[in-house]
Design a protein around this motif. Sequence first.
Motif, PDB file in Angstrom:
ATOM      1  N   ASP A  96       0.865  -1.178   0.000  1.00 45.36           N
ATOM      2  CA  ASP A  96       0.000   0.000   0.000  1.00 45.36           C
ATOM      3  C   ASP A  96       0.900   1.226   0.000  1.00 45.36           C
ATOM      4  N   HIS A  97       0.878   1.971  -1.076  1.00 45.11           N
ATOM      5  CA  HIS A  97       1.775   3.105  -1.218  1.00 45.11           C
ATOM      6  C   HIS A  97       1.062   4.437  -1.004  1.00 45.11           C
ATOM      7  N   SER A  98      -0.097   4.442  -0.371  1.00 42.34           N
ATOM      8  CA  SER A  98      -0.801   5.694  -0.110  1.00 42.34           C
ATOM      9  C   SER A  98      -0.094   6.459   1.001  1.00 42.34           C
ATOM     10  N   GLU A  99      -0.440   7.732   1.134  1.00 40.32           N
ATOM     11  CA  GLU A  99       0.189   8.561   2.155  1.00 40.32           C
ATOM     12  C   GLU A  99      -0.120   8.048   3.559  1.00 40.32           C
ATOM     13  N   ALA A 100      -1.312   7.481   3.747  1.00 41.51           N
ATOM     14  CA  ALA A 100      -1.680   6.966   5.064  1.00 41.51           C
ATOM     15  C   ALA A 100      -0.783   5.792   5.465  1.00 41.51           C
ATOM     16  N   ALA A 101      -0.340   4.996   4.500  1.00 40.83           N
ATOM     17  CA  ALA A 101       0.488   3.846   4.811  1.00 40.83           C
ATOM     18  C   ALA A 101       1.946   4.227   5.029  1.00 40.83           C
ATOM     19  N   THR A 102       2.376   5.364   4.546  1.00 36.82           N
ATOM     20  CA  THR A 102       3.783   5.749   4.687  1.00 36.82           C
ATOM     21  C   THR A 102       4.041   6.566   5.940  1.00 36.82           C
ATOM     22  N   GLY A 103       3.037   6.718   6.815  1.00 36.91           N
ATOM     23  CA  GLY A 103       3.267   7.405   8.075  1.00 36.91           C
ATOM     24  C   GLY A 103       2.800   8.842   8.089  1.00 36.91           C
ATOM     25  N   LYS A 104       1.977   9.234   7.156  1.00 34.27           N
ATOM     26  CA  LYS A 104       1.464  10.607   7.130  1.00 34.27           C
ATOM     27  C   LYS A 104      -0.072  10.599   7.151  1.00 34.27           C
ATOM     28  N   PRO A 105      -0.664  10.009   8.164  1.00 33.08           N
ATOM     29  CA  PRO A 105      -2.131   9.914   8.163  1.00 33.08           C
ATOM     30  C   PRO A 105      -2.822  11.262   8.277  1.00 33.08           C
ATOM     31  N   LEU A 106      -2.219  12.205   8.995  1.00 34.95           N
ATOM     32  CA  LEU A 106      -2.844  13.517   9.130  1.00 34.95           C
ATOM     33  C   LEU A 106      -2.860  14.247   7.793  1.00 34.95           C
ATOM     34  N   VAL A 107      -1.763  14.153   7.063  1.00 38.51           N
ATOM     35  CA  VAL A 107      -1.689  14.794   5.749  1.00 38.51           C
ATOM     36  C   VAL A 107      -2.703  14.158   4.802  1.00 38.51           C
ATOM     37  N   ALA A 108      -2.823  12.843   4.846  1.00 37.05           N
ATOM     38  CA  ALA A 108      -3.787  12.154   3.989  1.00 37.05           C
ATOM     39  C   ALA A 108      -5.215  12.541   4.346  1.00 37.05           C
ATOM     40  N   ALA A 109      -5.504  12.623   5.656  1.00 42.93           N
ATOM     41  CA  ALA A 109      -6.857  12.989   6.089  1.00 42.93           C
ATOM     42  C   ALA A 109      -7.180  14.425   5.685  1.00 42.93           C
ATOM     43  N   LEU A 110      -6.223  15.318   5.832  1.00 48.34           N
ATOM     44  CA  LEU A 110      -6.460  16.706   5.426  1.00 48.34           C
ATOM     45  C   LEU A 110      -6.664  16.815   3.924  1.00 48.34           C
ATOM     46  N   GLY A 111      -5.907  16.044   3.170  1.00 50.14           N
ATOM     47  CA  GLY A 111      -6.077  16.047   1.714  1.00 50.14           C
ATOM     48  C   GLY A 111      -7.456  15.574   1.311  1.00 50.14           C
ATOM     49  N   GLN A 112      -7.949  14.530   1.969  1.00 54.90           N
ATOM     50  CA  GLN A 112      -9.291  14.028   1.661  1.00 54.90           C
ATOM     51  C   GLN A 112     -10.358  15.028   2.079  1.00 54.90           C
ATOM     52  N   ALA A 113     -10.158  15.685   3.222  1.00 54.73           N
ATOM     53  CA  ALA A 113     -11.133  16.679   3.683  1.00 54.73           C
ATOM     54  C   ALA A 113     -11.180  17.864   2.735  1.00 54.73           C
ATOM     55  N   LEU A 114     -10.033  18.309   2.262  1.00 55.32           N
ATOM     56  CA  LEU A 114     -10.009  19.430   1.318  1.00 55.32           C
ATOM     57  C   LEU A 114     -10.650  19.050  -0.009  1.00 55.32           C
ATOM     58  N   ALA A 115     -10.433  17.826  -0.451  1.00 54.38           N
ATOM     59  CA  ALA A 115     -11.061  17.375  -1.692  1.00 54.38           C
ATOM     60  C   ALA A 115     -12.577  17.356  -1.540  1.00 54.38           C
ATOM     61  N   LEU A 116     -13.070  16.913  -0.377  1.00 51.15           N
ATOM     62  CA  LEU A 116     -14.511  16.897  -0.126  1.00 51.15           C
ATOM     63  C   LEU A 116     -15.063  18.316  -0.092  1.00 51.15           C
ATOM     64  N   CYS A 117     -14.349  19.224   0.589  1.00 52.82           N
ATOM     65  CA  CYS A 117     -14.806  20.618   0.658  1.00 52.82           C
ATOM     66  C   CYS A 117     -14.858  21.242  -0.727  1.00 52.82           C
ATOM     67  N   ASN A 118     -13.879  20.952  -1.565  1.00 52.52           N
ATOM     68  CA  ASN A 118     -13.876  21.502  -2.921  1.00 52.52           C
ATOM     69  C   ASN A 118     -15.072  21.000  -3.716  1.00 52.52           C
ATOM     70  N   ARG A 119     -15.442  19.729  -3.538  1.00 49.35           N
ATOM     71  CA  ARG A 119     -16.613  19.203  -4.246  1.00 49.35           C
ATOM     72  C   ARG A 119     -17.893  19.847  -3.741  1.00 49.35           C
ATOM     73  N   VAL A 120     -17.991  20.050  -2.425  1.00 50.59           N
ATOM     74  CA  VAL A 120     -19.182  20.672  -1.852  1.00 50.59           C
ATOM     75  C   VAL A 120     -19.308  22.116  -2.349  1.00 50.59           C
ATOM     76  N   ILE A 121     -18.211  22.844  -2.356  1.00 49.34           N
ATOM     77  CA  ILE A 121     -18.237  24.230  -2.838  1.00 49.34           C
ATOM     78  C   ILE A 121     -18.626  24.276  -4.310  1.00 49.34           C
ATOM     79  N   GLU A 122     -18.150  23.337  -5.091  1.00 48.80           N
ATOM     80  CA  GLU A 122     -18.503  23.294  -6.509  1.00 48.80           C
ATOM     81  C   GLU A 122     -19.997  23.042  -6.695  1.00 48.80           C
ATOM     82  N   VAL A 123     -20.577  22.179  -5.886  1.00 54.04           N
ATOM     83  CA  VAL A 123     -22.022  21.911  -5.962  1.00 54.04           C
ATOM     84  C   VAL A 123     -22.810  23.154  -5.550  1.00 54.04           C
ATOM     85  N   ILE A 124     -22.358  23.826  -4.488  1.00 55.62           N
ATOM     86  CA  ILE A 124     -23.055  25.034  -4.030  1.00 55.62           C
ATOM     87  C   ILE A 124     -23.041  26.103  -5.119  1.00 55.62           C
ATOM     88  N   TRP A 125     -21.884  26.328  -5.732  1.00 58.39           N
ATOM     89  CA  TRP A 125     -21.812  27.327  -6.803  1.00 58.39           C
ATOM     90  C   TRP A 125     -22.681  26.925  -7.997  1.00 58.39           C
TER      91      TRP A 125
END
Length: 76
Positions: free
Chosen positions: A11-40
Amino acid sequence: MMHGPLPDQQDHSEAATGKPLVAALGQALALCNRVIEVIWGTLAFVLLMMLAVLLLCFFPGISTWLPDLVMGSDGR
């Protein structure tokens, strides 16, 4: 009880390489960007609905004009 991927799985994802906070923040930002796009994307329709509600509040005759024309003003 074992947590995480099995040792033989690669598993070569960021969560598996020891950066779970960075991976979680990246996923949260991606979700926020999708929500903002739907709102607009829906903002124009929401504003038009609000305008329609305001028009019906200030001019209620708009909503009763066609039924009065078809049924007559006495409703029979």
